[in-house]
Design an enzyme around this catalytic site. Structure first.
Site, PDB file in Angstrom:
ATOM      1  N   ALA A 147      32.172  44.555  45.572  1.00  0.00           N
ATOM      2  CA  ALA A 147      33.327  45.491  46.108  1.00  0.00           C
ATOM      3  C   ALA A 147      34.299  44.599  46.168  1.00  0.00           C
ATOM      4  O   ALA A 147      34.191  43.277  46.580  1.00  0.00           O
ATOM      5  CB  ALA A 147      32.764  46.406  47.299  1.00  0.00           C
TER       6      ALA A 147
ATOM      7  N   GLY B 177      28.370  44.914  45.152  1.00  0.00           N
ATOM      8  CA  GLY B 177      28.447  46.360  44.203  1.00  0.00           C
ATOM      9  C   GLY B 177      28.168  46.187  43.072  1.00  0.00           C
ATOM     10  O   GLY B 177      27.919  46.944  42.199  1.00  0.00           O
TER      11      GLY B 177
ATOM     12  N   GLU C 293      24.581  46.288  42.675  1.00  0.00           N
ATOM     13  CA  GLU C 293      24.176  47.911  42.983  1.00  0.00           C
ATOM     14  C   GLU C 293      24.428  48.728  41.657  1.00  0.00           C
ATOM     15  O   GLU C 293      23.812  49.551  41.338  1.00  0.00           O
ATOM     16  CB  GLU C 293      25.029  48.233  44.236  1.00  0.00           C
ATOM     17  CG  GLU C 293      24.555  47.725  45.403  1.00  0.00           C
ATOM     18  CD  GLU C 293      25.321  47.837  46.597  1.00  0.00           C
ATOM     19  OE1 GLU C 293      26.650  47.397  46.389  1.00  0.00           O
ATOM     20  OE2 GLU C 293      24.858  48.405  47.558  1.00  0.00           O
TER      21      GLU C 293
ATOM     22  N   GLU D 215      26.383  40.401  50.898  1.00  0.00           N
ATOM     23  CA  GLU D 215      27.062  41.217  52.098  1.00  0.00           C
ATOM     24  C   GLU D 215      26.571  40.380  53.323  1.00  0.00           C
ATOM     25  O   GLU D 215      27.715  40.671  54.155  1.00  0.00           O
ATOM     26  CB  GLU D 215      26.802  42.701  51.963  1.00  0.00           C
ATOM     27  CG  GLU D 215      27.337  43.276  50.947  1.00  0.00           C
ATOM     28  CD  GLU D 215      26.625  43.417  49.754  1.00  0.00           C
ATOM     29  OE1 GLU D 215      25.513  42.726  49.589  1.00  0.00           O
ATOM     30  OE2 GLU D 215      26.669  44.312  48.677  1.00  0.00           O
TER      31      GLU D 215
HETATM   32  N1  COA Z   1      36.420  40.890  46.139  1.00  0.00           N
HETATM   33  C1  COA Z   1      37.668  40.478  45.845  1.00  0.00           C
HETATM   34  N2  COA Z   1      37.946  39.396  45.025  1.00  0.00           N
HETATM   35  C2  COA Z   1      37.162  38.730  44.516  1.00  0.00           C
HETATM   36  C3  COA Z   1      35.682  39.168  44.581  1.00  0.00           C
HETATM   37  C4  COA Z   1      35.340  40.144  45.514  1.00  0.00           C
HETATM   38  N3  COA Z   1      34.065  40.483  45.659  1.00  0.00           N
HETATM   39  N4  COA Z   1      34.907  38.247  43.829  1.00  0.00           N
HETATM   40  C5  COA Z   1      35.646  37.034  43.454  1.00  0.00           C
HETATM   41  N5  COA Z   1      37.034  37.427  43.820  1.00  0.00           N
HETATM   42  C6  COA Z   1      38.083  36.671  43.268  1.00  0.00           C
HETATM   43  C7  COA Z   1      38.459  35.760  44.222  1.00  0.00           C
HETATM   44  O1  COA Z   1      38.975  35.898  45.293  1.00  0.00           O
HETATM   45  C8  COA Z   1      39.325  34.652  43.341  1.00  0.00           C
HETATM   46  O2  COA Z   1      40.919  35.292  43.400  1.00  0.00           O
HETATM   47  P1  COA Z   1      41.869  34.373  43.379  1.00  0.00           P
HETATM   48  O3  COA Z   1      41.833  33.508  42.020  1.00  0.00           O
HETATM   49  O4  COA Z   1      43.044  35.464  43.428  1.00  0.00           O
HETATM   50  O5  COA Z   1      41.748  33.489  44.596  1.00  0.00           O
HETATM   51  C9  COA Z   1      38.913  35.128  41.806  1.00  0.00           C
HETATM   52  O6  COA Z   1      37.902  36.536  42.005  1.00  0.00           O
HETATM   53  C10 COA Z   1      37.958  34.257  41.276  1.00  0.00           C
HETATM   54  O7  COA Z   1      36.805  33.944  42.371  1.00  0.00           O
HETATM   55  P2  COA Z   1      36.361  32.377  42.861  1.00  0.00           P
HETATM   56  O8  COA Z   1      35.846  32.669  44.146  1.00  0.00           O
HETATM   57  O9  COA Z   1      37.636  31.626  42.950  1.00  0.00           O
HETATM   58  O10 COA Z   1      35.259  32.029  41.883  1.00  0.00           O
HETATM   59  P3  COA Z   1      34.256  30.930  41.896  1.00  0.00           P
HETATM   60  O11 COA Z   1      33.624  30.903  40.588  1.00  0.00           O
HETATM   61  O12 COA Z   1      34.380  29.802  42.746  1.00  0.00           O
HETATM   62  O13 COA Z   1      33.115  31.709  42.829  1.00  0.00           O
HETATM   63  C11 COA Z   1      31.426  33.726  43.408  1.00  0.00           C
HETATM   64  C12 COA Z   1      32.364  32.762  42.274  1.00  0.00           C
HETATM   65  C13 COA Z   1      31.168  35.116  42.664  1.00  0.00           C
HETATM   66  C14 COA Z   1      30.649  33.003  43.730  1.00  0.00           C
HETATM   67  C15 COA Z   1      32.635  33.872  44.276  1.00  0.00           C
HETATM   68  O14 COA Z   1      33.751  34.665  43.757  1.00  0.00           O
HETATM   69  C16 COA Z   1      32.290  34.980  45.628  1.00  0.00           C
HETATM   70  O15 COA Z   1      31.329  34.571  46.308  1.00  0.00           O
HETATM   71  N6  COA Z   1      32.839  36.270  45.591  1.00  0.00           N
HETATM   72  C17 COA Z   1      32.335  37.037  46.404  1.00  0.00           C
HETATM   73  C18 COA Z   1      30.768  37.674  46.199  1.00  0.00           C
HETATM   74  C19 COA Z   1      30.494  38.564  47.136  1.00  0.00           C
HETATM   75  O16 COA Z   1      30.349  38.753  48.307  1.00  0.00           O
HETATM   76  N7  COA Z   1      30.226  40.090  46.816  1.00  0.00           N
HETATM   77  C20 COA Z   1      29.874  41.137  47.615  1.00  0.00           C
HETATM   78  C21 COA Z   1      31.215  41.859  48.163  1.00  0.00           C
HETATM   79  S1  COA Z   1      30.863  43.082  49.322  1.00  0.00           S
END
Ligand code: COA
Length: 257
Positions: A65, A110, A113, A133
């Site tokens: 999400a 999400g 999910e 989460e």
């Molecule tokens: N919501 C909003 N933005 C998200 C996102 C999410 N769930 N997951 C990734 N993004 C965005 C990042 O903020 C970043 O945006 P920016 O370039 O404007 O800063 C962009 O997507 C790229 O992500 P980034 O974190 O730089 O990539 P990465 O390769 O370093 O890491 C992940 C990849 C998937 C490990 C990391 O993005 C992450 O942990 N995301 C969240 C996962 C999460 O907690 N999901 C559950 C949400 S309830």
């Protein structure tokens, strides 16, 4: 028509692409609303016999999400969000036409999910699943606590939920969370090939299988439902055609009637 997803129909397969690659296809409000509309099309458009959901780009299916929409939400707004996500994902799960997740990278929160709400999943070798989460002081809200436990079992699900650790494609396959792991370039061709095989069958029997298997996970009396649906099959032209074709040593032509 859409701004955060794209859709196209080829060979009666509706391809839904979550299209926010710069945000790793995170599910914001717009994506959820547009996904809901696209899922309605699966139900309502007779030209659509099945669907594939995939993420745009090479890195993510859906990374969760959209966390940027969480800040400032109150208790009741959190519940509204969960209601909305759960409603759409249940509609995917209950679809009488097969919906397959082609997991082309991160399927987190999400995204995991969403993949789990689909009828089954194929993934690339680089795919990673998970419910992180817990790292946000949250729990999954779109069915993740329920479906993950059903798919991989209570202990492994609780480990994933409590640590937030990612589950590799290999482990996901070993635990039955994904049906097939494909090479990077083969995900769409393998998913499409499987769907073509399925959609040549009776659409009525397909819908009945999906409904009956759903009962095994819902607490309904699945045996009673199977009995009822099996009986109903005998009133269909498709059953008459399928059995006649077998006896006449020819291929059946199912019409979904
Ligand atoms: N919501 C909003 N933005 C998200 C996102 C999410 N769930 N997951 C990734 N993004 C965005 C990042 O903020 C970043 O945006 P920016 O370039 O404007 O800063 C962009 O997507 C790229 O992500 P980034 O974190 O730089 O990539 P990465 O390769 O370093 O890491 C992940 C990849 C998937 C490990 C990391 O993005 C992450 O942990 N995301 C969240 C996962 C999460 O907690 N999901 C559950 C949400 S309830």
């Amino acid at each position: 028509m859409f701004s955060a997803i794209t859709t196209s129909i080829e060979n009666a397969i509706l391809l839904i692409t979550i299209n926010r690659p710069d945000k790793l296809n995170a599910l914001n409000k717009t994506v959820l609303d547009e996904l809901n509309t696209a899922v309605d099309e699966i139900y309502n458009n007779p030209a659509v016999q099945s669907a594939i959901i995939i993420g745009a780009g090479v890195k993510a299916f859906v990374a969760g999400a959209d966390i940027s929409e969480f800040q400032g939400l109150k208790h009741s707004e959190g519940m509204d969000l969960a209601n909305k996500g759960q409603f759409i994902f249940k509609k995917i799960e209950d679809s009488p036409k097969p919906i397959i997740a082609a997991v082309n990278g991160f399927a987190l929160g999400g995204g995991c999910e969403l993949a789990m709400a689909c009828h089954f999943r194929l993934c690339r070798e680089n795919a990673q699943f998970g419910q992180p989460e817990i790292n946000l002081g949250l729990i999954p809200g779109y069915g993740g606590t329920q479906r993950l436990a059903k798919y991989i079992g209570r202990g492994p699900a609780l480990e994933a939920l409590l640590t937030g650790n990612m589950i590799s494609a290999r482990t996901a396959w070993e635990r039955g969370l994904v049906n097939h792991i494909t090479g990077s370039d083969e995900l769409m061709t393998k998913t499409t090939a499987l769907l073509k095989q399925i959609t040549g069958k009776s659409s009525l029997a397909i819908a009945k299988c999906i409904r009956a298997v759903g009962a095994a996970f819902s607490g309904e009396d699945g045996y009673a439902l199977e009995n009822q649906l099996f009986g109903e099959s005998f009133g269909t032209d498709d059953m008459r055609e399928g059995t006649a074709a077998f006896l006449e040593k020819r291929l059946p032509v199912f019409r979904g009637s």
